[in-house]
Scaffold this motif. Sequence first.
Motif, PDB file in Angstrom:
ATOM      1  N   VAL A 278      18.299  -8.677 -10.479  1.00 39.96           N
ATOM      2  CA  VAL A 278      17.132  -8.797  -9.596  1.00 39.96           C
ATOM      3  C   VAL A 278      15.854  -8.880 -10.423  1.00 39.96           C
ATOM      4  CG1 VAL A 278      15.720  -7.552  -7.892  1.00 39.96           C
ATOM      5  CG2 VAL A 278      18.209  -7.640  -7.624  1.00 39.96           C
ATOM      6  N   TYR A 279      15.009  -9.846 -10.076  1.00 40.00           N
ATOM      7  CA  TYR A 279      13.651  -9.910 -10.611  1.00 40.00           C
ATOM      8  C   TYR A 279      12.726  -9.495  -9.478  1.00 40.00           C
ATOM      9  CZ  TYR A 279       9.264 -11.860 -12.408  1.00 40.00           C
ATOM     10  OH  TYR A 279       7.961 -12.018 -12.822  1.00 40.00           O
ATOM     11  N   LEU A 280      12.102  -8.325  -9.625  1.00 45.54           N
ATOM     12  CA  LEU A 280      11.308  -7.737  -8.549  1.00 45.54           C
ATOM     13  C   LEU A 280       9.833  -7.703  -8.929  1.00 45.54           C
ATOM     14  CD1 LEU A 280      11.067  -6.127  -5.842  1.00 45.54           C
ATOM     15  CD2 LEU A 280      11.523  -4.054  -7.173  1.00 45.54           C
ATOM     16  N   GLU A 281       8.994  -8.297  -8.083  1.00 46.38           N
ATOM     17  CA  GLU A 281       7.543  -8.233  -8.260  1.00 46.38           C
ATOM     18  C   GLU A 281       6.946  -7.421  -7.115  1.00 46.38           C
ATOM     19  OE1 GLU A 281       5.661 -12.114  -9.867  1.00 46.38           O
ATOM     20  OE2 GLU A 281       7.315 -12.770  -8.561  1.00 46.38           O
ATOM     21  N   LEU A 282       6.116  -6.428  -7.462  1.00 46.72           N
ATOM     22  CA  LEU A 282       5.469  -5.586  -6.457  1.00 46.72           C
ATOM     23  C   LEU A 282       3.957  -5.755  -6.493  1.00 46.72           C
ATOM     24  CD1 LEU A 282       7.383  -2.165  -6.765  1.00 46.72           C
ATOM     25  CD2 LEU A 282       7.727  -3.958  -5.063  1.00 46.72           C
ATOM     26  N   PHE A 283       3.349  -5.841  -5.329  1.00 43.56           N
ATOM     27  CA  PHE A 283       1.892  -5.938  -5.201  1.00 43.56           C
ATOM     28  C   PHE A 283       1.438  -4.862  -4.211  1.00 43.56           C
ATOM     29  CE2 PHE A 283       3.675 -10.056  -6.160  1.00 43.56           C
ATOM     30  CZ  PHE A 283       2.897 -10.494  -7.222  1.00 43.56           C
ATOM     31  N   VAL A 284       0.192  -4.439  -4.317  1.00 45.93           N
ATOM     32  CA  VAL A 284      -0.359  -3.425  -3.412  1.00 45.93           C
ATOM     33  C   VAL A 284      -1.591  -3.988  -2.716  1.00 45.93           C
ATOM     34  CG1 VAL A 284      -1.155  -1.048  -3.178  1.00 45.93           C
ATOM     35  CG2 VAL A 284       0.427  -1.639  -5.027  1.00 45.93           C
ATOM     36  N   LYS A 285      -1.605  -3.871  -1.379  1.00 51.14           N
ATOM     37  CA  LYS A 285      -2.749  -4.338  -0.586  1.00 51.14           C
ATOM     38  C   LYS A 285      -3.204  -3.247   0.374  1.00 51.14           C
ATOM     39  CE  LYS A 285      -1.495  -9.273  -0.615  1.00 51.14           C
ATOM     40  NZ  LYS A 285      -1.121 -10.432   0.236  1.00 51.14           N
ATOM     41  N   VAL A 286      -4.491  -3.270   0.702  1.00 56.21           N
ATOM     42  CA  VAL A 286      -5.046  -2.310   1.663  1.00 56.21           C
ATOM     43  C   VAL A 286      -5.097  -2.965   3.046  1.00 56.21           C
ATOM     44  CG1 VAL A 286      -7.051  -0.908   2.289  1.00 56.21           C
ATOM     45  CG2 VAL A 286      -6.432  -1.187  -0.126  1.00 56.21           C
ATOM     46  N   GLU A 287      -4.542  -2.259   4.037  1.00 59.11           N
ATOM     47  CA  GLU A 287      -4.594  -2.706   5.432  1.00 59.11           C
ATOM     48  C   GLU A 287      -5.072  -1.511   6.240  1.00 59.11           C
ATOM     49  OE1 GLU A 287      -5.090  -5.247   7.696  1.00 59.11           O
ATOM     50  OE2 GLU A 287      -3.573  -6.222   6.452  1.00 59.11           O
ATOM     51  N   SER A 288      -6.370  -1.435   6.455  1.00 57.77           N
ATOM     52  CA  SER A 288      -7.006  -0.243   7.004  1.00 57.77           C
ATOM     53  C   SER A 288      -6.372   0.206   8.328  1.00 57.77           C
ATOM     54  CB  SER A 288      -8.497  -0.514   7.206  1.00 57.77           C
ATOM     55  OG  SER A 288      -9.129   0.592   7.792  1.00 57.77           O
ATOM     56  N   ASN A 289      -6.002   1.503   8.380  1.00 59.36           N
ATOM     57  CA  ASN A 289      -5.543   2.145   9.624  1.00 59.36           C
ATOM     58  C   ASN A 289      -4.394   1.393  10.303  1.00 59.36           C
ATOM     59  OD1 ASN A 289      -5.725   4.265  11.519  1.00 59.36           O
ATOM     60  ND2 ASN A 289      -7.031   3.065  12.870  1.00 59.36           N
ATOM     61  N   TRP A 290      -3.483   0.816   9.515  1.00 60.61           N
ATOM     62  CA  TRP A 290      -2.428  -0.030  10.100  1.00 60.61           C
ATOM     63  C   TRP A 290      -1.515   0.749  11.055  1.00 60.61           C
ATOM     64  CZ3 TRP A 290       2.681   1.108   9.564  1.00 60.61           C
ATOM     65  CH2 TRP A 290       3.072   1.921   8.482  1.00 60.61           C
ATOM     66  N   ARG A 291      -1.367   2.054  10.849  1.00 65.06           N
ATOM     67  CA  ARG A 291      -0.443   2.837  11.704  1.00 65.06           C
ATOM     68  C   ARG A 291      -0.919   2.956  13.140  1.00 65.06           C
ATOM     69  NH1 ARG A 291       0.512   8.259   8.333  1.00 65.06           N
ATOM     70  NH2 ARG A 291      -1.701   7.949   7.934  1.00 65.06           N
ATOM     71  N   ASN A 292      -2.197   2.634  13.390  1.00 65.67           N
ATOM     72  CA  ASN A 292      -2.732   2.716  14.751  1.00 65.67           C
ATOM     73  C   ASN A 292      -3.086   1.350  15.324  1.00 65.67           C
ATOM     74  OD1 ASN A 292      -2.809   5.272  16.041  1.00 65.67           O
ATOM     75  ND2 ASN A 292      -4.209   6.001  14.461  1.00 65.67           N
ATOM     76  N   ARG A 293      -2.727   0.275  14.621  1.00 70.26           N
ATOM     77  CA  ARG A 293      -3.097  -1.068  15.081  1.00 70.26           C
ATOM     78  C   ARG A 293      -1.869  -1.816  15.597  1.00 70.26           C
ATOM     79  NH1 ARG A 293      -5.873  -3.339   9.892  1.00 70.26           N
ATOM     80  NH2 ARG A 293      -5.844  -5.285  11.064  1.00 70.26           N
ATOM     81  N   GLU A 294      -1.902  -2.138  16.880  1.00 68.75           N
ATOM     82  CA  GLU A 294      -0.726  -2.760  17.502  1.00 68.75           C
ATOM     83  C   GLU A 294      -0.332  -4.073  16.845  1.00 68.75           C
ATOM     84  OE1 GLU A 294      -0.216  -3.206  21.678  1.00 68.75           O
ATOM     85  OE2 GLU A 294      -0.820  -1.137  22.095  1.00 68.75           O
ATOM     86  N   ASN A 295      -1.324  -4.896  16.484  1.00 59.71           N
ATOM     87  CA  ASN A 295      -0.987  -6.190  15.881  1.00 59.71           C
ATOM     88  C   ASN A 295      -0.238  -6.000  14.565  1.00 59.71           C
ATOM     89  OD1 ASN A 295      -3.364  -5.212  14.621  1.00 59.71           O
ATOM     90  ND2 ASN A 295      -4.018  -7.274  14.034  1.00 59.71           N
ATOM     91  N   LYS A 296      -0.633  -4.981  13.795  1.00 61.78           N
ATOM     92  CA  LYS A 296       0.041  -4.719  12.520  1.00 61.78           C
ATOM     93  C   LYS A 296       1.423  -4.119  12.742  1.00 61.78           C
ATOM     94  CE  LYS A 296      -2.556  -6.646   9.869  1.00 61.78           C
ATOM     95  NZ  LYS A 296      -2.032  -7.809   9.157  1.00 61.78           N
ATOM     96  N   LEU A 297       1.546  -3.226  13.710  1.00 61.56           N
ATOM     97  CA  LEU A 297       2.853  -2.634  14.010  1.00 61.56           C
ATOM     98  C   LEU A 297       3.830  -3.699  14.508  1.00 61.56           C
ATOM     99  CD1 LEU A 297       1.711   0.691  15.714  1.00 61.56           C
ATOM    100  CD2 LEU A 297       2.724   0.433  13.450  1.00 61.56           C
ATOM    101  N   ARG A 298       3.300  -4.683  15.239  1.00 62.54           N
ATOM    102  CA  ARG A 298       4.139  -5.798  15.681  1.00 62.54           C
ATOM    103  C   ARG A 298       4.571  -6.641  14.478  1.00 62.54           C
ATOM    104  NH1 ARG A 298       1.335  -6.867  19.718  1.00 62.54           N
ATOM    105  NH2 ARG A 298       2.666  -5.936  21.305  1.00 62.54           N
TER     106      ARG A 298
END
Length: 298
Positions: free
Chosen positions: A272-292
Amino acid sequence: MEEKKTHKSGFVNIVGNPNVGKSTLMNDLVGERVSIITSKAQTTRHRIMGIVNTPEYQIVFSDTPGVLSPKYKLQESMLGFSEGALTDADILLYVTDVVEDPTKNADFLTKVAKETIPVLLVINKIDLVKSQEELENIIARFKELLPNAEVFPISAKENFNVNNLMHRIVELLPEGEPYFGKDALTDKPARFFVTEIIREKILLNYDKEVPYSTEVIVEKFEEKENSIHIMAVIYVERDSQKGIIIGKGGSMLKKVGMEARRDIEKFFDKSVYLELFVKVESNWRNRENKLRQFGYIE
């Protein structure tokens, strides 16, 4: 004329409070590492199916998130997965352990007590009990709350009495044709297990709220005969969390990547060749569009 043997099949749903060993039990019963296991509560976020096949039967086990009082929309969704497991089971496993307060999340337990399908009360971690009398007292307290349930004291960690539990599940299975192909292990796609393995490493390597504020999405899964190229994004809610995930000079992200890659290679039996990136998605646990988007809401 030879009598045709009947085939059994059914859905066996595993429910209970967080951190009682549901995922460990699921993996014991399925014989494969389908659910992630850590010592931290709330490691299971989705409903995960593990399928056991023999010529005589097919059991579709379903591991569910631990029952809790929701503090944000993600947890509401997780509770929905657990409550949904009460409506479509042929057999219900209510898992608790020897240290848990029997009245914790009493509302959910009341729903389980009203079930007309077979309920197996699985009391886990009996390796921690000091005497037979102590175990009998624990069983008696739970039997008051679930009087119609059959009791199975077990130790999922030590694999004690799990075979007897499995034997009883097979006895209780209704007759029926298989729901999935006989070579199926789970209903989840390969990408799902990549995200779960990476998430497990995050849970093991970081403290406090950081692991619970992360979500992992696989953006690229390119499989060849002997190798897989994976690109995955770790989402966090705040810039400060992004810094913690990455670590000084990228050291923590590298550690998570190395540990995850090892387990992913073992899972798929490929390099496996695995690449990891980190992004900020503010308050995603309370946002329906993100949970979807992240698969928590249909």
